[in-house]
Scaffold this motif. Structure first.
Motif, mmCIF file in Angstrom:
data_model
loop_
_atom_site.group_PDB
_atom_site.id
_atom_site.type_symbol
_atom_site.label_atom_id
_atom_site.label_comp_id
_atom_site.label_asym_id
_atom_site.label_seq_id
_atom_site.Cartn_x
_atom_site.Cartn_y
_atom_site.Cartn_z
ATOM 1 N N CYS A 13 0.863 -1.182 0.000
ATOM 2 C CA CYS A 13 0.000 0.000 0.000
ATOM 3 C C CYS A 13 0.899 1.232 0.000
ATOM 4 O O CYS A 13 2.120 1.122 0.155
ATOM 5 C CB CYS A 13 -0.946 0.001 1.198
ATOM 6 N N ARG A 14 0.315 2.400 -0.140
ATOM 7 C CA ARG A 14 1.130 3.619 -0.230
ATOM 8 C C ARG A 14 1.948 3.862 1.030
ATOM 9 O O ARG A 14 3.057 4.395 0.967
ATOM 10 C CB ARG A 14 0.225 4.823 -0.506
ATOM 11 N N SER A 15 1.417 3.462 2.182
ATOM 12 C CA SER A 15 2.137 3.722 3.434
ATOM 13 C C SER A 15 2.998 2.550 3.880
ATOM 14 O O SER A 15 3.627 2.615 4.928
ATOM 15 C CB SER A 15 1.136 4.071 4.550
ATOM 16 N N ARG A 208 -10.200 2.798 10.151
ATOM 17 C CA ARG A 208 -9.086 3.336 10.950
ATOM 18 C C ARG A 208 -7.895 3.765 10.106
ATOM 19 O O ARG A 208 -6.835 4.095 10.658
ATOM 20 C CB ARG A 208 -8.653 2.320 12.003
ATOM 21 N N THR A 209 -8.047 3.756 8.784
ATOM 22 C CA THR A 209 -6.970 4.206 7.897
ATOM 23 C C THR A 209 -7.504 5.220 6.901
ATOM 24 O O THR A 209 -8.718 5.333 6.692
ATOM 25 C CB THR A 209 -6.351 3.020 7.128
ATOM 26 N N LEU A 210 -6.586 5.952 6.300
ATOM 27 C CA LEU A 210 -6.951 6.924 5.259
ATOM 28 C C LEU A 210 -6.736 6.299 3.890
ATOM 29 O O LEU A 210 -5.770 5.552 3.683
ATOM 30 C CB LEU A 210 -6.093 8.180 5.397
ATOM 31 N N VAL A 214 -3.965 3.687 2.530
ATOM 32 C CA VAL A 214 -4.370 2.290 2.324
ATOM 33 C C VAL A 214 -5.622 2.272 1.455
ATOM 34 O O VAL A 214 -6.679 2.772 1.869
ATOM 35 C CB VAL A 214 -4.667 1.585 3.667
ATOM 36 N N ALA A 215 -5.520 1.727 0.261
ATOM 37 C CA ALA A 215 -6.663 1.655 -0.641
ATOM 38 C C ALA A 215 -7.546 0.465 -0.302
ATOM 39 O O ALA A 215 -7.104 -0.515 0.304
ATOM 40 C CB ALA A 215 -6.181 1.550 -2.088
ATOM 41 N N ARG A 216 -8.806 0.534 -0.707
ATOM 42 C CA ARG A 216 -9.730 -0.585 -0.494
ATOM 43 C C ARG A 216 -9.176 -1.869 -1.107
ATOM 44 O O ARG A 216 -9.234 -2.936 -0.499
ATOM 45 C CB ARG A 216 -11.091 -0.256 -1.105
#
Length: 264
Positions: A13-15, A208-210, A214-216
């Motif tokens: 994920c991006r993070s 609890r994430t943006l 974090v994508a679906r």
């Protein structure tokens, strides 16, 4: 695989990395910053198997057989499987240099999407090259092959659409219900449904994430690989070669998935 064993499904994920852990105490999702932390989590949970959606084992030239076979199995969804870059790409410091290195060795450049995966490929490659135990527990897989195994066919709806997400959540319900997941192909390892509620784990993780972190799709894919980790697996190809670093160039897939039947 006995169902008391912990397993982990992992997607980038991006993070960092989304880690879906299926263990005796149920299903949980963690977000960690790098693949070293993924391996730390796997050791902490004493995971018997970790499936990750990232190329492991990189060619010196030409395309990997596992990528070709995965694309063939997925048919109209073949484009969801990226061809792995050659190992020389890991030394590149720009998309232009990486694409030139790949073209020189395979005749094809490297897409910008594949280039964006290179930092994560480096992370996984470093952990596996440095840690013998990780090489015995961490394997490459592909979420769309897992979903196809659970549903009995490739899912035609993109997971970026509400319809696609709903179909994949339905497939995860079936997968975690335990049908056919015992070592002998029976449903002897069927799970306690309330403890393995994939939709609840999915929605709690989103809450609890943006989405910029974090994508679906990332959560769905990690859950799919956790479910796949609990099943007997086959390899694509059935007798995988190793790369120059000694890593297998193979994709793990649940046995019976679209004709993949050689159990490991």
């Amino acid at each position: 695989m006995p169902q008391r064993c912990s397993v982990v499904g992992v997607d980038g994920c991006r993070s960092g990395w989304v880690c879906a852990v299926a263990a005796a105490d149920g299903l949980s999702v963690r977000i960690v910053s790098d693949f070293a932390a993924v391996w730390d989590l796997a050791r902490e949970r004493d995971a018997e198997r970790v499936l990750v959606d990232i190329p492991i084992g990189l060619p010196e030239s030409d395309r990997r057989a596992c990528d070709r076979e995965a694309r063939d199995l997925l048919g109209a969804r073949a484009a969801t499987v990226f061809f792995a870059p050659v190992r020389a790409v890991l030394d590149a410091d720009s998309h232009e240099a990486a694409s030139a290195a790949n073209r020189e060795r395979t005749g094809a450049g490297l897409s910008i999407q594949a280039w964006h995966l290179v930092p994560k490929i480096r992370e996984v490659d470093a952990v596996l090259r440095e840690t013998q135990r990780a090489r015995q527990r961490v394997f490459e897989s592909h979420p769309e092959l897992a979903f196809a195994a659970f549903a009995g066919e490739p899912l035609s709806e993109p997971k970026s659409t509400p319809e696609g997400r709903d179909r994949r959540l339905d497939a995860l319900r079936t997968a975690f219900a335990g049908a056919g997941v015992g070592d002998d192909g029976s449903n002897a390892g069927a799970t306690d449904a309330p403890k393995f509620d994939a939709e609840r784990a999915y929605r709690e993780t989103l809450a609890r994430t943006l989405r910029r972190d974090v994508a679906r799709d990332d959560v769905l894919d990690a859950l799919a690989l956790a479910a796949a980790s609990r099943r007997p697996l086959a390899t694509l190809p059935s007798d995988p070669p190793r790369d120059a670093a000694g890593l297998e160039m193979a994709i793990r897939v649940p046995t019976g998935a679209l004709g993949a039947n050689t159990e490991i």
